[in-house]
Design a protein around this motif. Sequence first.
Motif, mmCIF file in Angstrom:
data_model
loop_
_atom_site.group_PDB
_atom_site.id
_atom_site.type_symbol
_atom_site.label_atom_id
_atom_site.label_comp_id
_atom_site.label_asym_id
_atom_site.label_seq_id
_atom_site.Cartn_x
_atom_site.Cartn_y
_atom_site.Cartn_z
ATOM 1 N N ALA A 133 -51.677 17.372 -14.050
ATOM 2 C CA ALA A 133 -51.380 16.373 -14.966
ATOM 3 C C ALA A 133 -52.177 16.287 -16.323
ATOM 4 O O ALA A 133 -53.503 16.790 -16.162
ATOM 5 C CB ALA A 133 -51.660 15.009 -14.060
ATOM 6 N N ARG A 173 -47.197 13.108 -11.699
ATOM 7 C CA ARG A 173 -47.199 14.143 -12.746
ATOM 8 C C ARG A 173 -47.919 14.140 -14.042
ATOM 9 O O ARG A 173 -48.319 14.770 -14.685
ATOM 10 C CB ARG A 173 -45.692 14.482 -12.983
ATOM 11 C CG ARG A 173 -45.090 15.108 -11.767
ATOM 12 C CD ARG A 173 -43.569 15.981 -12.442
ATOM 13 N NE ARG A 173 -42.443 14.990 -12.576
ATOM 14 C CZ ARG A 173 -41.638 14.523 -11.960
ATOM 15 N NH1 ARG A 173 -41.564 14.937 -10.742
ATOM 16 N NH2 ARG A 173 -40.942 13.592 -12.615
ATOM 17 N N GLN A 206 -52.871 18.965 -9.293
ATOM 18 C CA GLN A 206 -51.455 18.219 -9.891
ATOM 19 C C GLN A 206 -51.252 18.542 -11.221
ATOM 20 O O GLN A 206 -49.968 18.237 -11.527
ATOM 21 C CB GLN A 206 -52.008 16.625 -9.940
ATOM 22 C CG GLN A 206 -51.857 15.893 -8.700
ATOM 23 C CD GLN A 206 -52.476 14.362 -8.747
ATOM 24 O OE1 GLN A 206 -53.430 13.908 -8.139
ATOM 25 N NE2 GLN A 206 -51.619 13.765 -9.595
ATOM 26 N N HIS A 221 -44.640 17.859 -7.886
ATOM 27 C CA HIS A 221 -43.725 18.968 -8.567
ATOM 28 C C HIS A 221 -42.878 19.306 -7.609
ATOM 29 O O HIS A 221 -42.156 20.504 -7.971
ATOM 30 C CB HIS A 221 -44.960 20.144 -9.011
ATOM 31 C CG HIS A 221 -45.872 19.605 -10.041
ATOM 32 N ND1 HIS A 221 -45.415 19.569 -11.272
ATOM 33 C CD2 HIS A 221 -47.131 19.215 -9.808
ATOM 34 C CE1 HIS A 221 -46.684 19.258 -12.023
ATOM 35 N NE2 HIS A 221 -47.568 18.828 -11.220
ATOM 36 N N ARG A 253 -43.523 9.370 -8.138
ATOM 37 C CA ARG A 253 -43.701 11.000 -8.533
ATOM 38 C C ARG A 253 -43.940 11.137 -10.027
ATOM 39 O O ARG A 253 -44.823 12.123 -10.425
ATOM 40 C CB ARG A 253 -42.349 11.587 -8.179
ATOM 41 C CG ARG A 253 -42.208 13.121 -8.168
ATOM 42 C CD ARG A 253 -40.928 13.631 -7.680
ATOM 43 N NE ARG A 253 -40.752 13.068 -6.394
ATOM 44 C CZ ARG A 253 -41.236 14.196 -5.374
ATOM 45 N NH1 ARG A 253 -41.905 15.337 -5.719
ATOM 46 N NH2 ARG A 253 -41.179 13.749 -4.020
ATOM 47 N N GLU A 254 -43.265 10.489 -10.936
ATOM 48 C CA GLU A 254 -43.498 10.549 -12.419
ATOM 49 C C GLU A 254 -44.881 9.968 -12.780
ATOM 50 O O GLU A 254 -45.600 10.818 -13.622
ATOM 51 C CB GLU A 254 -42.721 9.632 -13.287
ATOM 52 C CG GLU A 254 -41.073 9.966 -12.941
ATOM 53 C CD GLU A 254 -40.278 8.827 -13.624
ATOM 54 O OE1 GLU A 254 -39.252 9.297 -14.451
ATOM 55 O OE2 GLU A 254 -40.354 7.855 -13.537
#
Length: 272
Positions: free
Chosen positions: A165, A84, A163, A112, A80-81
Amino acid sequence: MTADGRPVLQGLGLTFTHPRAEEPAVRDISVAVNPEQLLAVVGPNGGGKTTLLRLLTGSLAPQQGEVRLGDQPLGELDDRERARALAVVPQSEFSPFPVTVREMVGMGRYAHLGPWERTGAHDRAVVERALERCAVAEFAERQLGELSGGERQRARIARALAQEAPTLLLDEPSAGLDLRYRMELFHLLRELRAEGLAVLVITHDLNLAARFADRLLLLDRGRATARGAPEDVLSREALEAVYEWPLRLVPHPGPGSDTGAPQTIPLRRDDP
């Protein structure tokens, strides 16, 4: 980290050899993907471009060297990290179940959301903007499998934008796109870079790379043979040695900010 605290994705001394391969696909390559910069990785087939991308995304672990995001080793981040921080557009992918374009782009929001958390108004707005920016809003309710290869590629790019990101990594994103959409894609990448994103794109299109990228990294048989501004990397001597084909370089005639960018013209063997 940059001076304002934004993370820089770095590969430091990366080396990787695929199973049963005699030679490394990537040999001692160091590269930085910086905010507000569009980096194009170019080179012939077998040069190591896709392997380098997979090392930078964490889908492959380097046998030597390290990948870092800011001050942290990439391997210390959970899925997940990582999602992101890094948005990745692969060359191709297979979907095992039917999905609409809107549903696939919406998958970009998963990083998120907490467990069992439903998407909200902000998530839906981000998805709609990504659909519009990648010119796939008109296909939003169609099944992904009904689209052309180029349309599916634009949908994958939209999912990456959803995303949100700070770093965007793309592997041959213009493959399957016609002239208009190739140009729109590279204009979009320049816009994203101007908005502060760090962008790395792998491409075989030397001419678009020269016109749109801030910096180039030229790979050949797993080695970095040249890096720097397009006008410094794209010389006749360097490209003929890497591609093993006669060519000529001419300045882009313009108009526009890319006037003078080196453009590669492959020659026929019997041309003078």
